[in-house]
Structures are given as structure tokens and as C-alpha cells.
Scaffold this active site. Structure first.
Site, PDB file in Angstrom:
ATOM      1  N   LYS A  82       0.821  -1.212   0.000  1.00 21.74           N
ATOM      2  CA  LYS A  82       0.000   0.000   0.000  1.00 21.74           C
ATOM      3  C   LYS A  82       0.855   1.262   0.000  1.00 21.74           C
ATOM      4  O   LYS A  82       0.636   2.184  -0.786  1.00 21.74           O
ATOM      5  CB  LYS A  82      -0.915   0.005   1.224  1.00 21.74           C
ATOM      6  CG  LYS A  82      -1.637   1.335   1.489  1.00 21.74           C
ATOM      7  CD  LYS A  82      -2.463   1.267   2.751  1.00 21.74           C
ATOM      8  CE  LYS A  82      -3.171   2.579   3.019  1.00 21.74           C
ATOM      9  NZ  LYS A  82      -2.300   3.593   3.619  1.00 21.74           N
ATOM     10  N   ASN A  83       1.851   1.320   0.886  1.00 23.75           N
ATOM     11  CA  ASN A  83       2.625   2.555   1.028  1.00 23.75           C
ATOM     12  C   ASN A  83       3.542   2.805  -0.168  1.00 23.75           C
ATOM     13  O   ASN A  83       3.933   3.947  -0.410  1.00 23.75           O
ATOM     14  CB  ASN A  83       3.429   2.524   2.329  1.00 23.75           C
ATOM     15  CG  ASN A  83       2.528   2.649   3.546  1.00 23.75           C
ATOM     16  OD1 ASN A  83       1.412   3.156   3.454  1.00 23.75           O
ATOM     17  ND2 ASN A  83       2.995   2.166   4.688  1.00 23.75           N
ATOM     18  N   ASP A 116       3.996   0.930  11.687  1.00 20.28           N
ATOM     19  CA  ASP A 116       2.742   0.317  11.259  1.00 20.28           C
ATOM     20  C   ASP A 116       2.527  -1.072  11.852  1.00 20.28           C
ATOM     21  O   ASP A 116       1.415  -1.604  11.780  1.00 20.28           O
ATOM     22  CB  ASP A 116       2.684   0.228   9.733  1.00 20.28           C
ATOM     23  CG  ASP A 116       2.359   1.560   9.087  1.00 20.28           C
ATOM     24  OD1 ASP A 116       1.946   2.483   9.811  1.00 20.28           O
ATOM     25  OD2 ASP A 116       2.529   1.684   7.861  1.00 20.28           O
ATOM     26  N   MET A 171       6.496   7.569  17.184  1.00 19.31           N
ATOM     27  CA  MET A 171       6.240   8.470  16.064  1.00 19.31           C
ATOM     28  C   MET A 171       4.827   9.043  16.023  1.00 19.31           C
ATOM     29  O   MET A 171       4.610  10.109  15.461  1.00 19.31           O
ATOM     30  CB  MET A 171       6.555   7.743  14.752  1.00 19.31           C
ATOM     31  CG  MET A 171       8.035   7.357  14.645  1.00 19.31           C
ATOM     32  SD  MET A 171       8.458   6.392  13.176  1.00 19.31           S
ATOM     33  CE  MET A 171       8.252   7.601  11.877  1.00 19.31           C
ATOM     34  N   ARG A 229      -5.210  10.401   2.356  1.00 21.11           N
ATOM     35  CA  ARG A 229      -3.869  10.847   2.743  1.00 21.11           C
ATOM     36  C   ARG A 229      -2.900  10.831   1.561  1.00 21.11           C
ATOM     37  O   ARG A 229      -2.076  11.723   1.392  1.00 21.11           O
ATOM     38  CB  ARG A 229      -3.341   9.936   3.859  1.00 21.11           C
ATOM     39  CG  ARG A 229      -1.936  10.290   4.360  1.00 21.11           C
ATOM     40  CD  ARG A 229      -1.967  11.421   5.339  1.00 21.11           C
ATOM     41  NE  ARG A 229      -0.634  11.836   5.750  1.00 21.11           N
ATOM     42  CZ  ARG A 229      -0.380  12.941   6.455  1.00 21.11           C
ATOM     43  NH1 ARG A 229      -1.377  13.713   6.818  1.00 21.11           N
ATOM     44  NH2 ARG A 229       0.838  13.270   6.797  1.00 21.11           N
ATOM     45  N   ASP A 254      -5.604   8.212   8.410  1.00 23.52           N
ATOM     46  CA  ASP A 254      -5.793   7.746   9.775  1.00 23.52           C
ATOM     47  C   ASP A 254      -5.628   8.871  10.785  1.00 23.52           C
ATOM     48  O   ASP A 254      -4.771   9.737  10.638  1.00 23.52           O
ATOM     49  CB  ASP A 254      -4.762   6.659  10.118  1.00 23.52           C
ATOM     50  CG  ASP A 254      -5.106   5.328   9.481  1.00 23.52           C
ATOM     51  OD1 ASP A 254      -6.301   5.099   9.212  1.00 23.52           O
ATOM     52  OD2 ASP A 254      -4.184   4.531   9.262  1.00 23.52           O
TER      53      ASP A 254
END
Length: 438
Positions: free
Chosen positions: A27-28, A323, A345, A102, A126
Site C-alpha cells: 500500500k505505502n 505500522d 512516532m 492521505r 488515519d
């Protein structure tokens, strides 16, 4: 695909799973690779695209901008950004779509590089704490762009004279680094980015752009050198498997005491992920590029060499990815031993532990960043409850907890899970999970 907050997963827990599962595309990585198609008027073919809400929405945004999109197979698309219409940026429809996503921030670098102008609302995503965008805009400014942020939450950027520059990033932001790279590849002269993110996803982007004709040196390090070129061409790119899914499946196997083989993992790109789960006591074997997890009745958390309690913390690559801290926390609830989970983070990512506590987990939330987990060693099972998924990663963590629990759980707001995990209920049912979507 569902998007109603009242939709839910009904999960009957306590069943062992078994079989093989293949992770989706990352996904990222997808969010930046897809936006890179805007850098050329030639065709770009991308394989292993995950069919998840955030990615499909971004493809829709690209189509609205005038990119020709052809789906060749379930996970392969062909893009051609020959007739982009940047006037679309002014429309309310575009701004509403971009506001929900995002990943929409990633169109900025390519649009600035090729058209010298971009406009975007504050993107969504998110609600896991403060996620500032300063790194992106400070980098664009160093390249000669000028931007305005208005009270209605709109960013407008003018970049008709992009030129190379030395840029020291204030943080090694993955999306910030990717955006600046994409803006710099067509800028005049040499750009140096220091304190750059060096995640595999950034390395993938650099390889793709170099195949398109860019001149990027240093991928995989925190020092990137980019010589601007006048034109980029088409290419074919295959995305990595999603390392967050792989970590999630490792945790799932441990929590449910299941024998699972995770296929085609690109183990060489997983960094600390296997090591951290092994320190939680999870056995695994690397079989070529597959990860085999045997059924374990129990797993014991390691300690540091001096005997002190293990701490698992996140950080920029090559440190452990933030994540997967939610998964680590859930897995630790049924381990033997104690671990301190330190989420450095994002300050709101641990707030879902109240649901785990309601399920019977022994967790002390020390502050917004730290949780102390006392493992139950599977001697006391978690119990099924009703809960709401607050974000993608917490949602899957609660799903894993539910699959290991006694009784039935209902997880609402599952559109959050759909944003990051492709047909997760279908794939888990193939392993023997008792899960239905209502």
C-alpha cells in the site's frame, strides 16, 4: 466494497487456521508509484497493485486529472498522463476526493515538476496523531516553489522555476522524501537530499524513475543526489509485497496457534520485521522466499542480554516500522513474558488498547506513547466483545485478537480495515477463519 461505519465483521474466535496466504502489493509503495505516472506522457504499466480503498480512490483521482487508466488484469494497470487537465484542481469534486485520502498529497511533486503548479486540500487518512506536512513544503521551497496555505485548508503551490538545491530534511519522512524526489527529477541542475528516508519503497521509486530516464544516485542511503533531466519516458514496474501484511500474518499465526505459510515475501526487503517477531518467541523458517510459521502452543518473549524487559520501539527505516507496533502489542498479550511497546512516532496509535483490556488482556497504558504488556501465555483466552476499528492497523490488530478469542466478536467501522487490506475476510476464510461481513 463497504464504506458504512455500521458495517461490521462478525468473528467467531478460537479456531486454528492452516494453509498458504500471499500478501498483496505494498500500500505505502503504491501511493507514490501511482503518482509518479504523472511525470511522463508515455505509458506506464504497474503490476501487483493492491485492490484496497485508498489505492482505488487514488487511481480515481488520477483519472479525474485526465490520466488514461486501463485495467489489464486484477492487479495490473496501464496509465498514460498525456492529457492532464490541471484546471480540475480547482473543482469542488476533486478537492472533496483529495480531502478524504492521505495519499493525495503525493500528486504535488509530479504536478510541480511537469506543470509548475498544484493545489490540494489538507489530506485525510488515519487519525493516529499529528502528521505534519512541513517536510514536503520546505523541500519544495528549497527547489524554488512558493506556496500559500489558506484558512480554508487549501495549499496552492507555484513552481514555474524549479532548480536543484541542497536540502537537509527536518525528518526522514517517507512521503516527504518521495514528493521531493519527484519534484527534483525534472528540475534544472543538481539536487542533494540529506537525511532522506531510505525505506524499500523509496528505493523502488528511485529504481522506477531511473528506468524512466531520471538520474538518481544513493537510493538505499540517507543521501540522495539527483541530476535533473528534461524528459522522462514510460516504464513497467512491479511493486513489492506489503511488509505490513506479512507482519500481520506472522502475528495471526502466533495468536491462533496456526501453521501458516506466507508466500512470496521478498524477505530481503523486510528489514527488522522477522527479527522482532522472533524476539517475541515466534518460530519461523525461511523457505526460499516464503515464510513458514509452525503451529505453536506457546511463545516466550526474549529479554535483553542483561535480563531486563524487552522494549520494542519504532523508528525510521531501517528501524522497526510503526505500522506493525499495533500487531506486536496484540501478539504480546498471549505470549509468555512482558514487553514494553514504545510508539515514538504517533501519539494516538495506542489508544485502541482499551478494547484489548476489555477482552481480558493485561496491559498498562503508561502514556500516549508507551504500553506495558504482560503476556497471558495462552492460559487465559481473550473473550469476544463488540468494538469499533479506529484506524487501519489497530483494526487488523483487533481482528487478529478476535480470531484468537473465545466467543464471538463484532468489529464495526471495517471500512478502515478495507482501506489497507485487500479482501481480508475472503483470504482469512480460505485459511479456515470463521468471519462474515455484515
Amino acid at each position: 466494497m463497504t464504506n458504512a461505519k455500521t458495517d461490521c465483521f462478525v468473528v467467531e474466535g478460537g479456531h486454528q487456521l492452516k494453509g498458504e496466504i500471499t500478501p498483496q502489493g505494498a500500500k505505502n509503495e503504491a501511493l507514490q508509484i501511482l503518482c509518479a505516472v504523472l511525470l511522463t506522457e508515455e505509458k506506464v504499466t504497474i503490476h501487483n497493485i493492491p485492490a484496497i480503498r485508498d489505492v482505488l480512490k487514488l487511481i480515481e483521482v488520477l483519472g479525474d486529472l485526465g490520466v488514461e487508466v486501463n485495467q489489464i488484469s486484477e492487479d495490473t494497470y496501464e496509465f498514460q498522463a498525456k492529457n492532464v487537465n490541471i484546471d480540475i484542481l480547482q473543482t469542488e469534486e476533486y478537492q472533496n476526493k483529495a480531502r478524504q485520502l492521505r495519499g493525495s498529497i503525493m500528486v504535488l511533486g509530479p504536478l510541480l515538476a511537469r506543470y509548475g503548479y498544484a493545489k490540494i486540500p489538507m489530506p485525510g487518512g488515519d487519525k493516529i496523531g499529528r502528521r505534519r506536512l512541513d517536510t514536503h513544503f520546505l523541500g519544495f521551497e528549497k527547489l524554488g516553489a512558493k506556496f500559500e496555505y489558506t484558512k480554508d485548508g487549501m495549499f496552492t503551490i507555484d513552481a514555474h522555476d524549479l532548480h536543484g538545491s541542497y536540502i537537509l530534511l527536518d525528518e526522514p519522512s517517507v512521503t516527504g522524501t518521495a514528493n521531493i524526489i519527484m519534484a527534483a527529477v525534472l528540475a534544472k541542475g543538481k539536487t542533494t537530499i540529506y537525511n532522506a528516508a531510505c525505506e524499500p519503497y523509496i528505493q523502488q521509486l528511485c529504481r522506477m524513475l531511473n528506468r524512466m530516464g531520471a538520474n538518481i544516485q544513493g537510493a538505499g542511503s540517507n543521501l540522495l543526489t539527483i541530476e535533473g533531466v528534461e524528459y522522462l519516458g514510460g516504464t513497467t514496474h512491479t511493486m513489492l509485497p506489503d511488509m505490513i501484511e506479512i507482519g500481520s500474518f506472522i502475528g495471526l499465526a502466533a495468536m491462533t496457534g496456526s501453521e501458516i505459510t506466507i508466500k512470496n515475501c521478498r524477505i530481503d526487503q523486510l528489514g527488522q520485521i522477522p527479527t522482532v517477531f522472533q524476539r517475541l518467541g515466534i518460530q519461523m523458517e525461511f523457505r526460499d522466499d516464503d515464510i513458514y510459521i509452525p503451529a505453536q502452543e506457546s511463545y516466550k518473549i526474549d529479554r535483553f542480554i542483561d535480563g531486563s524487559i524487552l522494549t520494542v520501539a519504532d523508528g525510521p527505516w531501517p528501524l522497526f516500522t510503526p505500522d506493525l507496533l499495533s500487531i506486536v502489542l496484540v501478539v504480546a498479550t498471549q505470549a509468555k513474558g512482558t514487553v514494553l511497546v514504545h510508539q515514538k512516532m504517533f501519539e494516538s496509535r495506542l489508544f485502541f488498547v482499551d478494547k484489548l483490556i476489555d477482552m481480558g488482556a493485561q496491559i498498562i497504558l503508561c502514556d500516549p506513547h508507551r504500553a506495558n504488556v504482560i503476556g497471558l501465555n495462552k492460559e487465559v483466552a481473550l473473550k469476544g466483545i463488540q468494538m469499533v476499528s479506529p484506524d487501519i492497523r489497530a483494526g487488523v490488530s483487533l481482528l487478529i485478537a478476535s480470531l484468537s478469542a473465545e466467543g464471538t466478536s463484532r468489529i464495526y467501522n471495517i471500512n478502515q480495515i478495507d482501506r489497507g487490506y485487500q479482501k481480508i475476510d475472503d483470504r482469512l476464510r480460505a485459511l479456515g477463519a470463521k468471519i462474515t461481513r455484515e
